[in-house]
Design a protein around this motif. Sequence first.
Motif: not given
Length: 338
Positions: A251-267
Motif C-alpha cells: 500500500y502507498a500512503c501519503a499526506t499530499h497528493p501532488v500527482l503531477s502529469g500521469n502519476a495516477m496512471e503510473k500508480l
Amino acid sequence: MTETYKDTYFRVFSLNSNRPLAEELAEEIGVSLGEAEITRFEDGEIRINIEESIRGSDIYLVQSTNHPSNEYLMELLIMTDALRRASAKTINAVIPYYGYARQDRKERPRESITAKLVANMLATAGVDRVVTLDLHSPQIQGFFDIPVDHLSATALLANHLLNHQLADHQTVVVSPDHAGVSRVREMATLLDAPIAIIDKRSSEFDEKADLRVIGDVKGKTCVLFDDLIDTGDTMVQACRTLKKAGATDVYACATHPVLSGNAMEKLEQSGLKKVIITNTIDLSHKKSNRMIEQISVAGLLGDALKRIHEHKSVKPLFDKAYVGTLEKTEQEKKASDL
C-alpha cells in the motif's frame, strides 16, 4: 448556513486552490465562508475584493500552494494585503500543502532557498500565523519569524489503516528513501509495526539506481509512507523492489497528493494494492481512480483552528486515540447522508 461558532469575529475565507476543503472546514467549525471576489485582468493579473466588513476580525485564510503554485501563491499574498488594509485583527494563513517546501536548502552553488523566500514573502505581506500540515522538512518552521502550527496527518492515516483492517501484526512500514525514516518511525509506532527502508544507490557514471530493501519484508504487508506523492516514480520503483523482496501486498500512503502529469496512471499500473492520501490538495478536477482512497483533514484542521483561536494547546491533535474520534465522526456523517 447558520453560524454556530460562539465567536462572531472568527472568520474563514477561501481562495481558489481547495475550496471543497475550505467549505468542509467551515462546516466543521460552524461558520459561513467569507465572501470575496477573485477576478483577473485580461493580462492575467489577479484582483481581489473582500465583499464584507472584516474590521477587527481574526481571519483564517485557506489556500494550498500546489500547481499552479505561482498563481495560488500570488492569490494568497494579494488576499493577505487586502485583509490587512481592511483592518483585520489577525491574518492566519491555513496552508494545508506548503508548496516550494522541497527547495529548503542549497544542494548546488548559486541556488535559491525558495522555501525561506516564500516564508519571508508571507510575513512581509502581513500574515500573523501559518497553520500547515506535514512540511517536507520540519525545520522549515524555522524559516518563519511568526508562529507556525505544524500539524501532522500521520495519526489520521494510521487510524484509517487500522479501522479498515489494512494494517495488522504482519505489517511493515517502509520508507521509500533514507530521508523519510523519522516520518516512517512515527507511523510504525502508531501501528505497532517494524520498519524497512528502500536503499537507493547509484554511481555518477551509471544513472540507473540500484534499489535494495533494508529490513525483513518477505511474506509481509508493506505500507510505503511518505509526505507526498508527486510523479509517482518513487512509489512505483519502491513497490516493485518490495515485491521482488517477497512482500505480499503493498500500500502507498501519503499526506499530499501532488500527482503531477500521469502519476495516477503510473500508480494504477504499479502493482500497488491501494493509495491512501488526504485532501490537502483538491483532486476533483482529476479523473476518479478506484485505487485512490482520499480521507479528509477538515476535522483535524477545524479543531486546530478553534484551539488556536481560544489559545489552547494543539498537542492533543497528535494523539492516535484523539484522531480516531475524528474519523469516526466522518464515518457517522457519511452514514447519516445515506
